[in-house]
Design an enzyme around this catalytic site. Structure first.
Site, PDB file in Angstrom:
ATOM      1  N   SER A  47      79.050  53.995  10.871  1.00 34.04           N
ATOM      2  CA  SER A  47      78.932  54.078  12.342  1.00 34.04           C
ATOM      3  C   SER A  47      77.872  53.146  12.909  1.00 34.04           C
ATOM      4  CB  SER A  47      78.556  55.522  12.698  1.00 34.04           C
ATOM      5  OG  SER A  47      78.111  55.603  14.026  1.00 34.04           O
ATOM      6  N   GLU A  54      76.047  54.012  15.141  1.00 35.61           N
ATOM      7  CA  GLU A  54      74.897  54.882  15.402  1.00 35.61           C
ATOM      8  C   GLU A  54      73.775  54.589  14.388  1.00 35.61           C
ATOM      9  OE1 GLU A  54      74.772  56.885  18.040  1.00 35.61           O
ATOM     10  OE2 GLU A  54      73.063  58.152  17.540  1.00 35.61           O
ATOM     11  N   TYR A 111      72.431  62.655  12.686  1.00 39.85           N
ATOM     12  CA  TYR A 111      73.753  62.082  12.418  1.00 39.85           C
ATOM     13  C   TYR A 111      73.606  60.642  11.930  1.00 39.85           C
ATOM     14  CZ  TYR A 111      78.274  59.888  13.312  1.00 39.85           C
ATOM     15  OH  TYR A 111      79.440  59.162  13.190  1.00 39.85           O
TER      16      TYR A 111
HETATM   17  P1  NAP Z   1      86.618  63.742  14.736  1.00 45.44           P
HETATM   18  O1  NAP Z   1      87.706  63.639  15.747  1.00 45.44           O
HETATM   19  O2  NAP Z   1      85.438  64.614  14.997  1.00 45.44           O
HETATM   20  O3  NAP Z   1      87.302  64.200  13.351  1.00 45.44           O
HETATM   21  C1  NAP Z   1      86.536  64.625  12.258  1.00 45.44           C
HETATM   22  C2  NAP Z   1      87.446  65.292  11.246  1.00 45.44           C
HETATM   23  O4  NAP Z   1      86.671  65.662  10.095  1.00 45.44           O
HETATM   24  C3  NAP Z   1      88.119  66.577  11.743  1.00 45.44           C
HETATM   25  O5  NAP Z   1      89.475  66.533  11.373  1.00 45.44           O
HETATM   26  C4  NAP Z   1      87.385  67.671  10.985  1.00 45.44           C
HETATM   27  O6  NAP Z   1      88.188  68.791  10.724  1.00 45.44           O
HETATM   28  C5  NAP Z   1      87.073  66.954   9.674  1.00 45.44           C
HETATM   29  N1  NAP Z   1      85.983  67.600   8.920  1.00 45.44           N
HETATM   30  C6  NAP Z   1      84.751  67.863   9.363  1.00 45.44           C
HETATM   31  N2  NAP Z   1      84.021  68.426   8.396  1.00 45.44           N
HETATM   32  C7  NAP Z   1      84.826  68.509   7.304  1.00 45.44           C
HETATM   33  C8  NAP Z   1      84.651  69.009   5.991  1.00 45.44           C
HETATM   34  N3  NAP Z   1      83.487  69.535   5.588  1.00 45.44           N
HETATM   35  N4  NAP Z   1      85.681  68.935   5.118  1.00 45.44           N
HETATM   36  C9  NAP Z   1      86.869  68.421   5.501  1.00 45.44           C
HETATM   37  N5  NAP Z   1      87.102  67.946   6.743  1.00 45.44           N
HETATM   38  C10 NAP Z   1      86.091  68.001   7.645  1.00 45.44           C
HETATM   39  O7  NAP Z   1      86.039  62.280  14.400  1.00 45.44           O
HETATM   40  P2  NAP Z   1      86.687  60.825  14.656  1.00 45.44           P
HETATM   41  O8  NAP Z   1      86.269  60.348  15.999  1.00 45.44           O
HETATM   42  O9  NAP Z   1      88.108  60.847  14.278  1.00 45.44           O
HETATM   43  O10 NAP Z   1      85.845  59.966  13.599  1.00 45.44           O
HETATM   44  C11 NAP Z   1      86.306  59.782  12.265  1.00 45.44           C
HETATM   45  C12 NAP Z   1      85.135  59.323  11.409  1.00 45.44           C
HETATM   46  O11 NAP Z   1      84.635  58.088  11.909  1.00 45.44           O
HETATM   47  C13 NAP Z   1      83.944  60.268  11.366  1.00 45.44           C
HETATM   48  O12 NAP Z   1      83.378  60.170  10.074  1.00 45.44           O
HETATM   49  C14 NAP Z   1      82.972  59.690  12.392  1.00 45.44           C
HETATM   50  O13 NAP Z   1      81.652  60.061  12.090  1.00 45.44           O
HETATM   51  C15 NAP Z   1      83.240  58.211  12.183  1.00 45.44           C
HETATM   52  N6  NAP Z   1      82.992  57.347  13.336  1.00 45.44           N
HETATM   53  C16 NAP Z   1      83.618  57.607  14.531  1.00 45.44           C
HETATM   54  C17 NAP Z   1      83.433  56.743  15.588  1.00 45.44           C
HETATM   55  C18 NAP Z   1      84.102  56.986  16.917  1.00 45.44           C
HETATM   56  O14 NAP Z   1      83.680  56.358  17.902  1.00 45.44           O
HETATM   57  N7  NAP Z   1      85.134  57.826  16.978  1.00 45.44           N
HETATM   58  C19 NAP Z   1      82.614  55.594  15.432  1.00 45.44           C
HETATM   59  C20 NAP Z   1      82.017  55.363  14.206  1.00 45.44           C
HETATM   60  C21 NAP Z   1      82.224  56.231  13.142  1.00 45.44           C
HETATM   61  P3  NAP Z   1      88.105  70.172  11.577  1.00 45.44           P
HETATM   62  O15 NAP Z   1      89.257  70.109  12.537  1.00 45.44           O
HETATM   63  O16 NAP Z   1      88.275  71.193  10.500  1.00 45.44           O
HETATM   64  O17 NAP Z   1      86.781  70.214  12.254  1.00 45.44           O
HETATM   65  N1  GDD Z   2      78.568  63.441  24.873  1.00 48.37           N
HETATM   66  C1  GDD Z   2      77.955  63.146  26.020  1.00 48.37           C
HETATM   67  N2  GDD Z   2      78.017  64.039  27.070  1.00 48.37           N
HETATM   68  N3  GDD Z   2      77.294  61.969  26.118  1.00 48.37           N
HETATM   69  C2  GDD Z   2      76.697  61.676  27.297  1.00 48.37           C
HETATM   70  C3  GDD Z   2      76.736  62.549  28.394  1.00 48.37           C
HETATM   71  C4  GDD Z   2      77.414  63.790  28.279  1.00 48.37           C
HETATM   72  O1  GDD Z   2      77.482  64.611  29.185  1.00 48.37           O
HETATM   73  N4  GDD Z   2      76.059  61.961  29.429  1.00 48.37           N
HETATM   74  C5  GDD Z   2      75.620  60.789  28.981  1.00 48.37           C
HETATM   75  N5  GDD Z   2      76.000  60.604  27.686  1.00 48.37           N
HETATM   76  C6  GDD Z   2      75.646  59.450  26.844  1.00 48.37           C
HETATM   77  C7  GDD Z   2      74.953  59.852  25.534  1.00 48.37           C
HETATM   78  O2  GDD Z   2      73.566  60.150  25.763  1.00 48.37           O
HETATM   79  C8  GDD Z   2      75.191  58.597  24.708  1.00 48.37           C
HETATM   80  O3  GDD Z   2      74.179  57.652  24.968  1.00 48.37           O
HETATM   81  C9  GDD Z   2      76.528  58.055  25.233  1.00 48.37           C
HETATM   82  O4  GDD Z   2      76.811  58.776  26.445  1.00 48.37           O
HETATM   83  C10 GDD Z   2      77.704  58.216  24.266  1.00 48.37           C
HETATM   84  O5  GDD Z   2      77.748  59.559  23.824  1.00 48.37           O
HETATM   85  P1  GDD Z   2      78.987  60.127  22.965  1.00 48.37           P
HETATM   86  O6  GDD Z   2      80.264  59.857  23.662  1.00 48.37           O
HETATM   87  O7  GDD Z   2      78.663  61.552  22.629  1.00 48.37           O
HETATM   88  O8  GDD Z   2      79.021  59.205  21.669  1.00 48.37           O
HETATM   89  P2  GDD Z   2      77.849  58.692  20.691  1.00 48.37           P
HETATM   90  O9  GDD Z   2      77.638  57.243  20.972  1.00 48.37           O
HETATM   91  O10 GDD Z   2      76.685  59.583  20.688  1.00 48.37           O
HETATM   92  O11 GDD Z   2      78.549  58.871  19.263  1.00 48.37           O
HETATM   93  C11 GDD Z   2      79.903  58.453  19.055  1.00 48.37           C
HETATM   94  O12 GDD Z   2      79.929  57.113  18.622  1.00 48.37           O
HETATM   95  C12 GDD Z   2      79.311  56.877  17.340  1.00 48.37           C
HETATM   96  C13 GDD Z   2      79.425  55.377  17.069  1.00 48.37           C
HETATM   97  O13 GDD Z   2      78.387  54.695  17.709  1.00 48.37           O
HETATM   98  C14 GDD Z   2      80.524  59.409  18.023  1.00 48.37           C
HETATM   99  O14 GDD Z   2      81.902  59.152  17.939  1.00 48.37           O
HETATM  100  C15 GDD Z   2      79.920  59.208  16.653  1.00 48.37           C
HETATM  101  O15 GDD Z   2      80.637  59.996  15.689  1.00 48.37           O
HETATM  102  C16 GDD Z   2      80.044  57.718  16.294  1.00 48.37           C
HETATM  103  O16 GDD Z   2      79.508  57.458  15.031  1.00 48.37           O
END
Ligand code: NAP
Ligand code: GDD
Length: 321
Positions: free
Chosen positions: A119, A121, A143
């Protein structure tokens, strides 16, 4: 094989792999109420196996039974604020969980190719702009810290045991299937509720934070591409364009013909103990080596998400009235 198949990315990746003719197995943890709404339309085409990143034996058994060619480890505790509430569990899932996956593969069949969901992050308080594969990490949340471990243990298993293990450093990617707690979906859901008369305001935290937002459907293509190369490597996946939360809000409310300033309130309770202020990625390596390019830009992403929430809630609003 996909862990986290029921999550946002897992659902798009399963579609992509099925379209390519793969047999897809998803690993899902047991729950009294299954959370499979994102893959409901795929349930007759994927097989699901019970398993948990906390449970080494379950991972070994599934890998042994299925012997996948490719293993995508997408499962994680993915919501950053929750990681301050549960830092130890976050580490168990996102750090040791990765080690368990790698260890299962190493012991059962080291020829299996593995993708680890790392990520942006991890960059946290960024050391350079834009961020590349060589930018040092400075995570700002439990995280982020847990994902740094997941990244380095993936690199380490590649270097120690010769596994074909890739770490994809993905910047934020969104879609109509995004969880409602993440800011993009919270905003587009809020816009739809206000437009349909189901809510009269939206509370948000830090409007100044900037993110490099792309479309999840584009990003899962990059995951697959990483596992099709001659050699395993790590790649940044990003659009290279950053917007603030305020710009996101303007775009989403604007798309629905609403003036955001009338509806958005800021709530200090939604601020984070330590914030990541500004992320912007440089995906030149992925462009050059993988030939990857994002197809969906910020404006189209936001309008797609607002339209999807309006369509979803439009039926509900009709029923309420
Ligand atoms: P998500 O929608 O939160 O999906 C996470 C999945 O992981 C869910 O299906 C959840 O299942 C499963 N899970 C959680 N804990 C588990 C465990 N202990 N054993 C088995 N399954 C488990 O996340 P996403 O947005 O698709 O992201 C996918 C991956 O990419 C994550 O690793 C996230 O950290 C990473 N990532 C995401 C982003 C982004 O912007 N979306 C960016 C960078 C990296 P349940 O339904 O059971 O909770
Ligand atoms: N969730 C949330 N809710 N975020 C808010 C809000 C609110 O009401 N208001 C402002 N924000 C700001 C957060 O402080 C953060 O700076 C930004 O919006 C994005 O927040 P999120 O959408 O929760 O995503 P994230 O950047 O913290 O994390 C996501 O992206 C990562 C990759 O950079 C997640 O998908 C992580 O799993 C992923 O790794």
């Amino acid at each position: 094989m996909i862990t986290g198949i029921g999550g946002q990315d897992g659902s798009y990746l399963a579609e992509l792999l099925l379209d390519k003719g793969y047999e897809v197995t998803g690993v899902v943890r047991r729950s009294s109420a299954p959370n499979l709404w994102r893959i409901e339309h795929l349930l007759d085409r994927v097989s699901l196996r019970p398993g948990d990143l906390l449970d080494q034996l379950s991972l070994m058994r599934i890998v042994q039974d299925v012997r996948p060619d490719e293993f995508y480890n997408l499962a994680a505790m993915s919501f950053v604020p929750a990681s301050w509430d549960q830092p130890l569990l976050t580490g168990e899932f996102n750090s040791q969980g990765v080690t368990r996956v790698l260890e299962a593969i190493r012991q059962v069949d080291p020829g299996i190719r593995v993708y680890q969901a790392s990520s942006s992050e991890m960059y946290g308080r960024v050391r350079e702009v834009p961020q590349t594969e060589l930018t040092p990490f400075y995570p700002r949340s439990p995280y982020g810290v847990s994902k740094v471990f997941g990244h380095y243990i993936t690199v380490n298993y590649r270097e120690s045991y010769g596994l074909y293990a890739c770490s994809g450093i993905l910047f934020n990617h969104e879609s109509p299937r995004r969880g409602l707690e993440f800011v993009t979906r919270k905003v587009t859901d809020g816009v739809a509720r206000i437009k349909l008369g189901l809510a009269d305001h939206l509370s948000l935290g830090n409007l100044d934070a900037c993110r490099d937002w792309g479309f999840a459907g584009d990003y899962v293509q990059a995951m697959w591409m990483m596992l099709q190369q001659d050699e395993a490597d790590d790649y940044v996946i990003a659009t290279g364009i950053s917007h603030s939360v305020r710009q996101l809000v303007e775009a989403a409310f604007g798309h629905a013909g609403l003036d955001w300033q009338r509806y958005v309130r800021t709530d200090p309770a939604l601020l984070r103990p330590a914030e990541v202020d500004h992320l912007i990625g440089d995906a030149s390596k992925a462009r050059r080596v993988l030939g990857w390019e994002p197809a969906v830009g910020f404006d189209r992403l936001v309008s797609m998400m607002v339209d999807a929430d309006l369509a979803r809630l439009g039926g509900a609003a009709g029923r309420v009235r």
